[in-house]
Design a protein around this motif. Sequence first.
Motif, short mmCIF file in Angstrom:
data_model
loop_
_atom_site.label_atom_id
_atom_site.label_comp_id
_atom_site.label_asym_id
_atom_site.label_seq_id
_atom_site.Cartn_x
_atom_site.Cartn_y
_atom_site.Cartn_z
N ARG A 17 5.12 -8.35 -6.09
CA ARG A 17 6.04 -8.15 -5.05
C ARG A 17 6.64 -6.66 -5.45
O ARG A 17 6.99 -5.85 -4.57
N ARG A 18 7.05 -6.59 -6.69
CA ARG A 18 7.73 -5.07 -7.10
C ARG A 18 6.67 -4.04 -7.09
O ARG A 18 7.07 -2.86 -6.77
N VAL A 19 5.49 -4.26 -7.15
CA VAL A 19 4.49 -3.31 -6.93
C VAL A 19 4.22 -3.06 -5.54
O VAL A 19 4.41 -1.75 -5.24
N ARG A 20 4.50 -3.90 -4.73
CA ARG A 20 4.48 -3.63 -3.27
C ARG A 20 5.79 -2.72 -2.72
O ARG A 20 5.55 -2.05 -2.02
N GLU A 21 6.84 -3.11 -3.26
CA GLU A 21 7.89 -2.33 -3.10
C GLU A 21 7.82 -0.98 -3.60
O GLU A 21 8.27 -0.28 -2.85
N GLY A 26 6.72 4.67 -1.97
CA GLY A 26 6.20 6.10 -2.19
C GLY A 26 6.11 6.27 -3.73
O GLY A 26 5.57 7.18 -4.04
N ASP A 27 6.86 5.37 -4.74
CA ASP A 27 6.72 5.48 -5.96
C ASP A 27 5.42 5.62 -6.71
O ASP A 27 5.11 5.88 -7.59
N LEU A 28 4.59 4.61 -6.03
CA LEU A 28 3.31 4.39 -6.47
C LEU A 28 2.27 4.82 -5.15
O LEU A 28 2.43 4.48 -4.40
N ARG A 29 1.16 5.55 -5.65
CA ARG A 29 0.23 6.03 -4.80
C ARG A 29 -0.89 5.05 -4.38
O ARG A 29 -1.38 4.22 -5.43
N ALA A 30 -1.31 4.47 -3.30
CA ALA A 30 -1.90 3.39 -3.03
C ALA A 30 -2.61 3.65 -1.71
O ALA A 30 -2.11 4.32 -0.75
N ARG A 31 -3.58 3.14 -1.48
CA ARG A 31 -4.20 2.94 0.07
C ARG A 31 -4.63 1.63 0.23
O ARG A 31 -5.04 0.71 -0.39
#
Length: 216
Positions: A17-21, A26-31
């Motif tokens: 959940r923290r990673v998704r937050e 925008g703190d972690l780049r993801a796609r």
Amino acid sequence: MEVSVGEAAVRLGVSGRRVRERIASGDLRARRIGRAWVVDEAQLGRSPRVGRPMSRRVAWAFLDLLAGGVGEGVSQPEQSRLRKKRSLLLEASDPASLLRSWLPARAEVRRYSAADADLPALREDARIALSGVSDMRSGMAAAGVVEGYVGDDEVDNLVADFLLSERGEPNVILHVLQEDRPVAAPVPLPLLLADLADHDGPRERAAVARLLRDLP
């Protein structure tokens, strides 16, 4: 390289959940791929490997030496070299990096996705010897992950019984052992240290440094 949200959570020592937050902020780049997010591994800050990895045979001899043995399974000159590595490990400012670099060949690592409702039963299954973030000695509160050792003669049945999948976000980390290396719970402390070191997160590195003092 990209990794799943579950793998990123394990590496960072936080919840999925923290990673998704962090992705949402925008703190972690993801796609997004289908329904799942993947995270750029370069952001997870894995430390570089230092030194050459040991072969499986030498890795288990080193684990035996760290557990108070003589380094069973290798020659006396090899034992002497391993004793020097033990001294280097005990004096290192970042022992986790050394363990992560030296011991990747100790067991095959498989990652699976399990239903959250099945995780408590997995932890209690006698076929798994809990280790890493699932071992109480680590001091981790990784309720959403099950990590441990399982024999290669039992892993397929375990996967079938719990419908473990190689798709989705991995929340089960199995270190698969060959028949000549059985491990019972609680796993030897050096194995726990190696598993924590593999996560390469700040909490796991701190746990390695703390538990290293308990080696014989």
